[in-house]
Design an enzyme around this catalytic site. Structure first.
Site, mmCIF file in Angstrom:
data_model
loop_
_atom_site.group_PDB
_atom_site.id
_atom_site.type_symbol
_atom_site.label_atom_id
_atom_site.label_comp_id
_atom_site.label_asym_id
_atom_site.label_seq_id
_atom_site.Cartn_x
_atom_site.Cartn_y
_atom_site.Cartn_z
ATOM 1 N N GLU A 1 0.865 -1.165 0.000
ATOM 2 C CA GLU A 1 0.000 0.000 0.000
ATOM 3 C C GLU A 1 0.908 1.222 0.000
ATOM 4 O O GLU A 1 1.789 1.337 0.843
ATOM 5 C CB GLU A 1 -0.907 -0.062 1.236
ATOM 6 C CG GLU A 1 -1.798 -1.311 1.166
ATOM 7 C CD GLU A 1 -2.617 -1.589 2.416
ATOM 8 O OE1 GLU A 1 -2.351 -0.974 3.456
ATOM 9 O OE2 GLU A 1 -3.525 -2.433 2.338
ATOM 10 N N LEU B 1 -6.455 -1.230 -1.258
ATOM 11 C CA LEU B 1 -6.499 -1.486 0.184
ATOM 12 C C LEU B 1 -7.325 -2.742 0.435
ATOM 13 O O LEU B 1 -8.454 -2.686 0.918
ATOM 14 C CB LEU B 1 -7.094 -0.293 0.930
ATOM 15 C CG LEU B 1 -6.373 1.044 0.734
ATOM 16 C CD1 LEU B 1 -6.927 2.091 1.677
ATOM 17 C CD2 LEU B 1 -4.867 0.899 0.950
ATOM 18 N N GLU C 1 -6.206 -5.967 2.119
ATOM 19 C CA GLU C 1 -5.113 -6.679 2.789
ATOM 20 C C GLU C 1 -5.179 -8.193 2.589
ATOM 21 O O GLU C 1 -4.165 -8.846 2.350
ATOM 22 C CB GLU C 1 -5.081 -6.346 4.280
ATOM 23 C CG GLU C 1 -4.514 -4.966 4.607
ATOM 24 C CD GLU C 1 -5.525 -3.836 4.413
ATOM 25 O OE1 GLU C 1 -6.673 -4.112 4.028
ATOM 26 O OE2 GLU C 1 -5.150 -2.662 4.649
ATOM 27 N N ALA D 1 1.424 -2.209 11.691
ATOM 28 C CA ALA D 1 1.275 -3.588 12.179
ATOM 29 C C ALA D 1 -0.177 -3.974 12.422
ATOM 30 O O ALA D 1 -0.554 -5.131 12.221
ATOM 31 C CB ALA D 1 2.092 -3.782 13.454
ATOM 32 N N HIS E 1 -3.458 2.095 15.864
ATOM 33 C CA HIS E 1 -2.240 2.187 15.041
ATOM 34 C C HIS E 1 -0.975 1.997 15.869
ATOM 35 O O HIS E 1 0.105 2.394 15.457
ATOM 36 C CB HIS E 1 -2.180 3.530 14.312
ATOM 37 C CG HIS E 1 -3.174 3.665 13.209
ATOM 38 N ND1 HIS E 1 -4.517 3.817 13.442
ATOM 39 C CD2 HIS E 1 -3.029 3.646 11.854
ATOM 40 C CE1 HIS E 1 -5.163 3.895 12.281
ATOM 41 N NE2 HIS E 1 -4.278 3.796 11.308
#
Lengths: 323, 356
Positions: free
Chosen positions: A28, A55, A57, A81, A126
């Site tokens: 990405e 996007l 995953e 992560a 995040h």
């Protein structure tokens, strides 16, 4: 060559893309990465090898698995992560189990790169350091480099490894700078003894290694001779190096960036308690994130995370313990 | 009685309402040789016999764990895999014995795997849900619904990257079409023009959940249009139609037109899994038993194709009986092979977690 941790990542990607045309990089924002670790790679290797993905995953990780099964060497950058969770089925059910459930019919040279962003006011979604989740998922190798040299050498080792590897870069270390020997090969599964000592072993994971090393002058001041070990990889874990040290010192503190429950630290602690019970002169100490989601406000995150002060205090406590 | 049958017929007609333009593409192809048609029939019979044996051995407790058979869906397995070439890739799902056999898997090794034996395709580590054999282009089978699609996109990506001319076909059901991976992969395959066939076997039911209760549309091939992927709905009980449609899809992909979605309407004659517990599910009323019986009586792909070949004078009834006898014999051999094979050694539990 002097380089930052971030640049070391770029140099490793560059070298592997150069060395082998079967290496492809999915990600990405990979063509224009904010943090610079893919700078200019798209101009050098083209859009067919440095591939911007939607996007999606799960689709991206699965695509990298399938392409790796069919002869390519794939690297996926999922950036933060926490985004690993979005691709969890493809990581835990496909990447981790392909070698085993098909009994070795396929090679799986896949590297999944992510960064941990703790202590950066990134708030709950995040800031995770989820390496322990994947330690409990057999079939995945896990590397956690803590300096530019390891970032470089371990990424190169991860890419050429014929097994799936999750590469956790630590964003708190991104701008640390040191001399990097580009010819230095570090095999996955070798811990590093950062400094030798005789009183206590400090086992560190990821960014905790830098915190522990920063603490060294204070420990010396206190007349504590600490042996600091950086695990460098969690799967495989170089437990022998850790055991050798603990046999010598009889005391150990383990510092982990993960949440404490079922962490890498608690796993190492469990192994030491099982195998080295009679060598221990004191209880095993653990410093890790407290078991709460990561809060936004700076003081709140500092409250729950492993800090220099907390590691220092834990080392002192363990040193003071007498049976 | 007659009223009831006509009601069911109208239900079936509704379920099998298939895009009327679908037959056009098949005109592009020269008819198959008679020997090829007989080969399609033989493969369907082999799969049916294999699955019937598996069903019985599961009931007897000789086979452990989840086992899903494809009885009633053989025309899809055989039509697709016969149209693919040997080196093309397939990615399966929890119900994969049929594709493996149709693609040329050795039934002895397949049966041994289902029995959990060391001689199995996966050395006894995969079992029924994960049968895999790279030597026939099988990239494994995932028991997680929808999770094979991304892997298939990766295989197709590798073929495109290496320009090796291979096509990848991924099999999944109507249940998987509601997974996020279906939508992610349709989009990915479209923007990258991947050489991939999405083979959607729409049997109208996911375990016991009917499609009509969980999907806004019963015609799933429409979903491809929003991703710019060409798609077609076909009669999955008609092996020739499946075969020609896949041939046509391959030609389109080789012309560089990118991914194709084929929705094959079919029926699962058995329950979701084999075994006593699932057998009981056939009486709980989640689907109309009369409707299923109608399919079994009137839409059995093997009966339909046998009758057609007999009517066209391509094969005699006695020859079909001979095929049945031969395939029975082969399956018995596979059972015997699986039975006498040894279980893996305990040490094997620790091998191939990582490739050395």
């Amino acid at each position: 060559m002097k380089m930052t941790y971030g640049t070391a990542i770029r140099e490793a990607l560059l070298k592997e893309l150069e060395d082998d045309k079967s290496v492809v990089l999915f990600g990405e924002d990979i063509q224009h990465n904010l943090y610079g670790y893919t700078d200019n790679l798209v101009n050098i290797f083209g859009k067919k090898r440095v591939i911007n993905t939607p996007l999606s995953e799960a689709a991206i990780v699965g695509t990298a698995v399938g392409a790796a099964m069919c002869g390519l060497t794939t690297i996926v950058d999922l950036t933060v992560a926490n985004f690993l969770y979005v691709a969890m089925d493809q990581i835990a059910n496909m990447a981790a189990k392909t070698n085993y459930m098909y009994n070795g019919q396929f090679k799986l040279p896949l590297t999944i790169m992510v960064s941990t962003l703790y202590n950066s006011s990134s708030a709950a979604q995040h800031s995770d350091r989820p390496h322990p989740i994947f330690m409990n998922t057999p079939g995945l190798k896990i590397v956690v480099p803590s300096c530019p040299q390891d970032a470089y050498s371990l990424l190169r080792s991860a890419i050429v490894d014929e097994n799936p590897v999750i590469y956790f870069s630590d964003r708190s270390l991104f701008y640390t700078k040191e001399d990097v020997d580009v010819n230095c090969n570090i095999k996955i599964g070798q811990a590093s003894v950062l400094t030798e000592g005789s009183d206590i072993t400090v086992v560190t994971i990821s960014g905790c290694s830098k915190i522990a090393m920063d603490l060294l002058p204070e420990l010396i001041n206190e007349n504590i001779s600490a042996e600091i070990i950086d695990v460098r990889s969690l799967v495989p874990l170089d437990i022998n190096t850790i055991k050798k040290s603990v046999r010598k010192t009889g005391r150990v503190v383990i510092a982990d960036t993960a949440h404490k429950s079922c962490s890498a630290a608690s796993e190492i602690s469990s192994i030491l308690a099982e195998d080295l019970f009679y060598d221990l002169k004191a209880p095993i100490g653990i410093v890790a994130y407290d078991d709460v989601p990561v809060p936004f406000a700076k003081n709140l995150e500092l409250q729950i995370m492993p800090t220099k002060e907390k590691i220092y205090q834990k080392v002192v406590n363990i040193m003071q313990f007498n049976k | 009685m007659n009223k009831n049958i006509s009601r069911i017929e109208s239900v079936i007609k509704d379920t099998l309402k298939i895009n009327p333009e679908r037959a056009d593409e098949t005109q592009k192809f020269i008819d198959m040789e008679n020997s090829e048609k007989i080969s399609l029939l033989r493969k369907m019979i082999r799969i049916r016999r294999f699955e019937e044996k598996v069903t019985n051995y599961k009931l007897d407790g000789k086979i452990l764990g989840p086992v899903h058979t494809c009885v009633g869906q053989e025309a899809v397995n055989v039509g697709v895999c016969s149209a693919l070439s040997d080196h093309d890739y397939i990615v399966g799902n929890h119900r994969s014995h049929g594709y493996m056999i149709a693609k040329g898997a050795k039934i002895n090794l397949l049966m041994a795997e289902i029995f959990g034996k060391s001689t199995g395709t996966n050395g006894g580590k995969g079992g029924s849900m994960h049968v895999s054999d790279i030597s026939i282009g099988s990239l494994g089978a995932s028991g997680i619904v929808g999770s094979g699609l991304p892997v298939a996109c990766g295989a197709a990506f590798a073929s495109q990257y290496k320009n090796d001319g291979k096509i990848t076909c991924v099999f999944f059901g109507d249940g998987a079409s509601n997974e996020g991976t279906f939508h992610e992969c349709m989009n990915l395959a479209s923007i990258w023009k991947l050489p991939i066939i999405f083979l959607l076997e729409n049997n109208g039911v996911a375990v016991t959940t009917l499609l009509k209760g969980v999907s806004a549309s019963l015609d799933l091939y429409h979903r491809a249009q929003s991703y710019g992927i060409s798609s077609k709905q076909i009669d999955g009980q008609n092996v020739e139609e499946v075969y020609y449609t896949v041939k046509s899809a391959i030609a389109s992909i080789k012309e560089g037109k990118g991914a194709v979605l084929i929705e094959a309407k079919t029926c699962r004659f058995h329950e979701h899994q084999e075994g006593h517990a699932y057998l009981r599910m056939s009486d709980v009323g989640y689907r109309d038993k009369q409707e299923v019986n109608y399919w079994i009586a009137n839409k059995d792909p093997i009966k339909l194709f046998s009758n057609k070949l007999i009517a066209e004078d391509i094969i005699a009834t006695s020859e079909i009986e001979h095929i049945y006898a031969e395939e029975n014999h082969n399956i018995e051999n596979a059972i015997a092979y699986a039975d006498i094979s040894s279980f893996p050694s305990n040490e094997d539990a620790y091998s191939n977690v990582f490739i050395k």
